[in-house]
Design an enzyme around this catalytic site. Structure first.
Site, PDB file in Angstrom:
ATOM      1  N   SER A  69      -8.964   2.135  10.889  1.00 50.03           N
ATOM      2  CA  SER A  69      -9.400   2.553   9.564  1.00 50.03           C
ATOM      3  C   SER A  69      -9.881   1.292   8.863  1.00 50.03           C
ATOM      4  CB  SER A  69      -8.231   3.178   8.803  1.00 50.03           C
ATOM      5  OG  SER A  69      -8.578   3.424   7.460  1.00 50.03           O
TER       6      SER A  69
ATOM      7  N   ASP B  11       0.850  -1.189   0.000  1.00 52.35           N
ATOM      8  CA  ASP B  11       0.000   0.000   0.000  1.00 52.35           C
ATOM      9  C   ASP B  11       0.885   1.239   0.000  1.00 52.35           C
ATOM     10  OD1 ASP B  11      -2.002   1.829   0.286  1.00 52.35           O
ATOM     11  OD2 ASP B  11      -2.432   1.357   2.371  1.00 52.35           O
TER      12      ASP B  11
ATOM     13  N   ASP C 179     -13.376   5.753   9.638  1.00 51.87           N
ATOM     14  CA  ASP C 179     -12.400   5.703  10.728  1.00 51.87           C
ATOM     15  C   ASP C 179     -13.140   5.640  12.057  1.00 51.87           C
ATOM     16  OD1 ASP C 179     -10.326   5.916   8.926  1.00 51.87           O
ATOM     17  OD2 ASP C 179     -10.089   8.078   9.163  1.00 51.87           O
TER      18      ASP C 179
ATOM     19  N   ARG D 296       6.923   2.711   8.436  1.00 53.56           N
ATOM     20  CA  ARG D 296       6.503   3.845   7.628  1.00 53.56           C
ATOM     21  C   ARG D 296       7.501   4.968   7.878  1.00 53.56           C
ATOM     22  NH1 ARG D 296      -0.086   3.530   8.715  1.00 53.56           N
ATOM     23  NH2 ARG D 296      -0.370   1.460   7.782  1.00 53.56           N
TER      24      ARG D 296
ATOM     25  N   GLU E 173      -7.456   7.809  16.642  1.00 49.37           N
ATOM     26  CA  GLU E 173      -8.025   6.947  15.601  1.00 49.37           C
ATOM     27  C   GLU E 173      -7.555   5.520  15.866  1.00 49.37           C
ATOM     28  OE1 GLU E 173      -7.009   5.818  11.097  1.00 49.37           O
ATOM     29  OE2 GLU E 173      -7.303   7.976  11.388  1.00 49.37           O
TER      30      GLU E 173
ATOM     31  N   GLN F 250      -0.385  -3.519  14.087  1.00 45.24           N
ATOM     32  CA  GLN F 250      -1.839  -3.539  14.123  1.00 45.24           C
ATOM     33  C   GLN F 250      -2.374  -4.946  13.857  1.00 45.24           C
ATOM     34  OE1 GLN F 250      -2.830  -0.584  11.134  1.00 45.24           O
ATOM     35  NE2 GLN F 250      -3.014  -2.094   9.529  1.00 45.24           N
TER      36      GLN F 250
END
Length: 336
Positions: A253, A57, A237, A111, A250, A126
């Protein structure tokens, strides 16, 4: 300049040994709750993928994956995953999963372009989950049902942790408030997206914000979302208001994934039709891949929320700039 903020007088509820023990409990309990609520089976997932298969992604173009060469496999470039959104759909096809069946995995990612603050780290962990659905379930009501189940799994986990550590934050009794991104923009037309999230979450406690990625009447989306995995009309979200620190976290998602029609529509809107010949996109357009719903639930984010932590570095090990390290040390915050 560091973007983090630790309130004066902040004292962690748990010691570091208690924190580690509580994180282990949280992950065990929530993972079990999630699997039971959504009928998911745990599977193994890749840490890296071949760059040429284009299953990683790009986070809506906001982040470039970390790449490396493997001498034992000439002419191949590998890249650390940033999300497993596309890989999971192929996996469900490979496993022959039927509607109502799904998978969940522990996703660990890097990331490198992330801006570091209280809630963001270069290291991402996650629960990545995906479930096969029928064509009749590609609707907003079904999406809301799944969101409610995830919320119940979170609250049930919180209550078990609080039985052992009573001073932890209490999220019992809250219900999810659903609102479309356009309706939220109409409600606070003069505010930016993050302020709108803060205001609605502070009012309702737990919010599921629907329609991430689609262009609003203001001419821009509420937030960026890749064009090729979530259907922008059927995603969102999950936001929690963290009263202790007066902020929004958050937690997830997620969304119903694109079918052939919504994929073509969204690729056209983003001027990305050149992607249609890639294996993943071709498999969707030709009906090879199952219809699915899925998402990611942040492990460190959930740990912060339920354990009452100020900084993500209190619940995960990562790398921080010296200014952040000095700032946290001066305020008595120990980063793992």
């Amino acid at each position: 300049m560091t973007k983090i903020f630790i309130p004066e007088g902040y004292q962690p509820i748990l010691t570091i040994p208690e924190t580690q023990a509580c994180i282990e409990m949280l992950k065990d309990i929530f993972s079990r709750n999630l699997r039971q609520m959504l009928n998911l089976k745990r599977v193994s997932a890749p840490l890296f993928l071949r760059s040429e298969i284009a299953l990683n992604d790009d986070l809506g173009g906001s982040s470039k994956a970390v790449e490396f060469k493997i001498p034992a496999i000439p002419d191949t470039t590998a890249e650390i995953v940033q999300s497993l959104a596309k890989w999971k759909r192929f996996a469900l096809h490979q496993y022959g999963s039927e509607p109502g069946e799904g998978l969940v995995t522990d996703m660990n990612a890097i990331r490198k372009d992330e801006e570091l603050d209280n809630l963001h780290s270069v290291y991402v962990d996650q629960w990545d989950w995906e479930r096969v659905i029928s064509a009749d379930e590609r609707n907003l009501e079904f999406l809301k049902e799944i969101v409610e189940k995830i919320h119940l799994a979170i609250v049930a986990t919180s209550e078990i942790l609080r039985a052992k550590f009573p001073d932890l934050p209490d999220y019992k009794g809250q219900t999810v408030y659903f609102i479309d991104a356009q309706d939220l923009e109409d409600l606070y037309p003069e505010e930016d997206a993050k302020t709108r999230e803060y205001l609605i979450s502070k009012e309702h406690g737990v919010v599921f914000l629907i329609g991430i990625g689609k262009e609003l009447r203001s001419g821009k989306p509420h937030d960026s979302r890749a064009s090729d995995y979530d259907d922008w009309d059927l995603n969102g979200d999950l936001l929690f208001y963290d009263e202790k620190f007066d902020r929004v976290i958050e937690i997830s998602s997620m969304g119903i994934r694109v079918d052939s029609d919504s994929l073509l529509k969204q690729l056209t809107l983003r001027d990305e039709l050149d992607k249609v010949d890639r294996p993943y996109h071709k498999a969707i357009l030709e009906g090879e891949l199952p219809l699915t719903i899925g998402g990611g639930i942040g492990q460190s984010r959930l740990s912060m929320l339920l354990l009452g932590k100020a900084h993500i570095g209190e619940v995960q090990s990562s790398i921080w700039d010296q200014e952040t390290l000095d700032y946290c040390k001066a305020r008595g915050v120990e980063l793992l």
